[in-house]
Motif scaffolding. Structure first.
Motif, PDB file in Angstrom:
ATOM      1  N   ILE A 134       0.837  -1.208   0.000  1.00  0.00           N
ATOM      2  CA  ILE A 134       0.000   0.000   0.000  1.00  0.00           C
ATOM      3  C   ILE A 134       0.869   1.256   0.000  1.00  0.00           C
ATOM      4  CG2 ILE A 134      -1.691   1.336   1.303  1.00  0.00           C
ATOM      5  CD1 ILE A 134      -2.941  -1.078   0.063  1.00  0.00           C
ATOM      6  N   SER A 135       1.877   1.279   0.861  1.00  0.00           N
ATOM      7  CA  SER A 135       2.737   2.470   0.967  1.00  0.00           C
ATOM      8  C   SER A 135       3.481   2.741  -0.337  1.00  0.00           C
ATOM      9  CB  SER A 135       3.746   2.295   2.111  1.00  0.00           C
ATOM     10  OG  SER A 135       3.081   2.189   3.343  1.00  0.00           O
ATOM     11  N   GLU A 136       4.011   1.685  -0.956  1.00  0.00           N
ATOM     12  CA  GLU A 136       4.713   1.868  -2.224  1.00  0.00           C
ATOM     13  C   GLU A 136       3.766   2.357  -3.313  1.00  0.00           C
ATOM     14  OE1 GLU A 136       6.636  -1.814  -3.114  1.00  0.00           O
ATOM     15  OE2 GLU A 136       8.321  -1.430  -1.747  1.00  0.00           O
ATOM     16  N   THR A 137       2.541   1.868  -3.295  1.00  0.00           N
ATOM     17  CA  THR A 137       1.564   2.288  -4.294  1.00  0.00           C
ATOM     18  C   THR A 137       1.188   3.748  -4.106  1.00  0.00           C
ATOM     19  OG1 THR A 137       0.694   0.037  -4.433  1.00  0.00           O
ATOM     20  CG2 THR A 137      -0.723   1.801  -5.243  1.00  0.00           C
ATOM     21  N   LEU A 138       0.959   4.167  -2.867  1.00  0.00           N
ATOM     22  CA  LEU A 138       0.643   5.573  -2.601  1.00  0.00           C
ATOM     23  C   LEU A 138       1.830   6.473  -2.937  1.00  0.00           C
ATOM     24  CD1 LEU A 138      -1.281   5.201   0.782  1.00  0.00           C
ATOM     25  CD2 LEU A 138      -2.256   5.797  -1.450  1.00  0.00           C
ATOM     26  N   SER A 139       3.030   6.004  -2.652  1.00  0.00           N
ATOM     27  CA  SER A 139       4.224   6.781  -2.985  1.00  0.00           C
ATOM     28  C   SER A 139       4.376   6.941  -4.491  1.00  0.00           C
ATOM     29  CB  SER A 139       5.463   6.102  -2.403  1.00  0.00           C
ATOM     30  OG  SER A 139       6.642   6.788  -2.762  1.00  0.00           O
ATOM     31  N   ASP A 140       4.116   5.854  -5.224  1.00  0.00           N
ATOM     32  CA  ASP A 140       4.170   5.910  -6.679  1.00  0.00           C
ATOM     33  C   ASP A 140       3.141   6.896  -7.224  1.00  0.00           C
ATOM     34  OD1 ASP A 140       4.652   4.975  -9.451  1.00  0.00           O
ATOM     35  OD2 ASP A 140       2.662   4.087  -9.217  1.00  0.00           O
ATOM     36  N   TRP A 141       1.934   6.872  -6.656  1.00  0.00           N
ATOM     37  CA  TRP A 141       0.898   7.819  -7.092  1.00  0.00           C
ATOM     38  C   TRP A 141       1.346   9.264  -6.850  1.00  0.00           C
ATOM     39  CZ3 TRP A 141      -1.627  11.420  -4.023  1.00  0.00           C
ATOM     40  CH2 TRP A 141      -2.637  12.146  -4.673  1.00  0.00           C
TER      41      TRP A 141
END
Length: 562
Positions: A134-141
């Motif tokens: 989740i954190s990596e996905t939000l960071s990518d966004w």
């Protein structure tokens, strides 16, 4: 109410029925402080909520949908809502009892680009694998939409320009937050007053006021981060000088520095090379959710620095003088400066070929871009854009731009993409309603009042022309070697790619045997990555070649050990 001068709180949208509240509870524990978690209870409420968010310019960072929520496929629900949240990352969460039966279907949806990831709903507290995803996905966004509250480097500019595009691309790819301010804004007025009347825009001001730069060159930008060639030391001789900080150069830097070699990496741009512009690389070993080229480069750079490697960014190599230094070491010229190395690795990669249309060359930085230029994606929201090229870089750029533009058209000379693009990208493009592939088509003209507004497209077979509206043109036109600075002793093929190993002319062979793989016709000068004749032109192979050079460097530096 959002305080003045701050951005609205981004939203995490949770859709589902039976397990919706469980997902909300899991997310709220970690993310409620920085994201608003919204969980509508019906399709009608979801549409109403998303409409209100879009009207109020509230971005949806992540849309999480329960597998088979409401009896409908989660990917279908996410597709229905995509027009309300085009940049949101799409997640399907699956309860443990349904996971085994859902994997095949979710893998198919993932391959076709209809979702970004799927995760099993956590079964207990502190499911760190779940939260890492989740954190990596939000960071990518956040990185892809440039959504940050960090007071980074301030850029004062009076409108789009090639220099502004170059500077933003450099800062973005180096992972430095930045914001553009108009000259008459409070930040602009203060910076211009501090800079004085002779200042030229774009003007850069550090968040802590450490520096104020007037239309800085790449060398100026790189010097702020890593210093200049003179900082290496007048009498210093490195074990290995690597020219080019793409995947091949970074791969070599990590392995060379970790094995104790005094290693220096030089690049004329930001760290990462051409691969650093890729918005999402999905087929690199060890990153099942994919990784942007920028993040991959940043991690490799940090890894190399940890082992003691040194970098020079924004410094253009102008010549290589073979054996011209003390004890026969090689001298790498950088304009008026130079550095010396016992061994040199050529890892400069390739550049994009020029389109050759004068009217469009005049609009560089004003809608026309060579490469992916991810920093410009926010400028093409709800507009028509065109990508020229059939390789993986072009495909990755098109997928990224489709999150912002109303539509993306890929233009290729060939009959299609199969001969030049990876299968996983072709499938993702075919499943994306915002992307169209137009084969046997080239760009012959274009223009606009200060910014790209239209293009002329020509059919390769019939010559028929069509004028189309266009707010962005991204040119990814294949490989052009970037090693004009090499001396004649380093053999190249007819296209300019560096020859190595058994591909070198037989006259350079010793005792009837060719040089080692990645060794050139000059002892102590090696080559790896896209600039090497016969390379695969892939990130993984380039980084592998870079690592493979290191044993050859050891053997060259210590022949008695062999």
């Amino acid at each position: 109410m959002t305080p003045p001068g701050t951005r609205p709180t981004p939203v995490i949208l949770v859709l589902g029925a039976e397990y919706r509240q469980a997902m909300v509870d899991v997310l709220a524990q970690r993310y409620a402080a920085e994201y608003e978690i919204v969980a509508p209870t019906s399709m009608e409420e979801a549409i109403e909520v998303l409409g209100e968010l879009k009207t109020g310019s509230r971005p949806v960072a992540l849309a999480a949908c329960e597998f088979f929520a409401g009896g409908e496929k989660a990917t279908h629900l996410l597709a229905k809502f995509q027009k309300f949240m085009p940049s949101a990352r799409r997640l399907v969460y699956v309860p443990v009892e349904r996971f085994r039966g859902s994997v095949a279907q979710l893998r198919e949806s993932l391959a076709e680009g209809r979702l970004d990831l799927y995760l099993m709903l956590p079964q207990g507290a502190r499911d760190e694998e779940f939260h890492t995803a989740i954190s990596e996905t939000l960071s990518d966004w956040a990185q892809s939409v440039s959504y940050s509250e960090i007071d980074g480097t301030r850029i004062i500019a009076d409108g789009p320009s090639p220099d502004l595009s170059r500077i933003r691309d450099f800062l973005d790819r180096m992972g430095l937050p930045n914001t553009v301010h108009a000259p008459d804004s409070p930040a602009g007025v203060a910076a211009l007053a501090a800079a004085g009347p002779a200042a030229r825009m774009p003007l850069l001001q550090a968040p802590n006021d450490d520096y104020l730069l007037s239309n800085p060159s790449n060398a100026d930008l790189g010097a702020v981060l890593y210093g200049r060639p003179t900082d290496i030391g007048e009498d210093a001789v490195c074990d290995l000088v690597i020219v080019g900080a793409g995947p091949a150069g970074l791969g070599a830097a990590v392995y060379a520095a970790s094995e104790g070699l005094d290693t220096l990496i030089i690049d004329q741009g930001p760290i990462g090379g051409q691969a650093g512009t890729s918005s999402m690389i999905r087929n690199y070993l060890g990153f099942p959710r994919g990784i942007s080229g920028m993040r991959l480069a940043q991690r490799a750079r940090s890894q190399a620095v940890r082992f003691g490697a040194r970098f020079l960014a924004g410094q253009e190599v102008t010549a290589l003088r073979i054996g011209a230094g003390p004890d026969g070491c090689h001298v790498v010229e950088l304009g008026g400066d130079s550095v010396r190395g016992r061994a040199v690795l050529i890892a400069t990669g390739v550049d994009y070929r020029r389109l050759g249309v004068d009217t469009l060359e005049g609009l560089l930085g004003r809608g026309v871009n060579y490469g992916a230029a991810a920093s410009t994606s926010r400028e093409v929201k709800h507009k028509q854009v065109y990508v020229v090229g059939g390789g993986n870089s072009a495909g990755q750029a098109a997928v990224h731009l489709s999150r912002f533009a109303s539509h993306v058209t890929i233009l290729v000379r060939r009959e299609g993409l199969a001969a030049t693009m990876s299968s996983y990208l072709i499938r993702e493009i075919e499943g994306n309603p915002r992307i169209t592939v137009r084969p046997r088509t080239v760009v012959t003209d274009g223009g606009g009042e200060g910014h790209l507004e239209w293009l002329t497209l020509s059919d390769v077979d019939s010559g028929a022309e069509e004028r189309v509206e266009a707010a962005g043109l991204y040119l990814l036109l294949g490989a052009q070697p970037t090693c004009h600075w090499l001396p004649g002793e380093v053999a190249r093929d007819d296209l300019g790619f560096v020859l190595s190993g058994a591909d070198t002319p037989w006259q350079s062979w010793q005792g009837g045997r060719p040089p080692a793989p990645y060794a050139t016709t000059v002892p102590g000068v090696f080559v790896a990555g896209d600039i090497r004749c016969g390379s695969m032109k892939r990130v993984a192979s380039a980084s592998g070649e870079g690592a493979g050079v290191v044993p050859l460097v050891h053997a060259f530096l210590s022949p008695e050990a062999g």
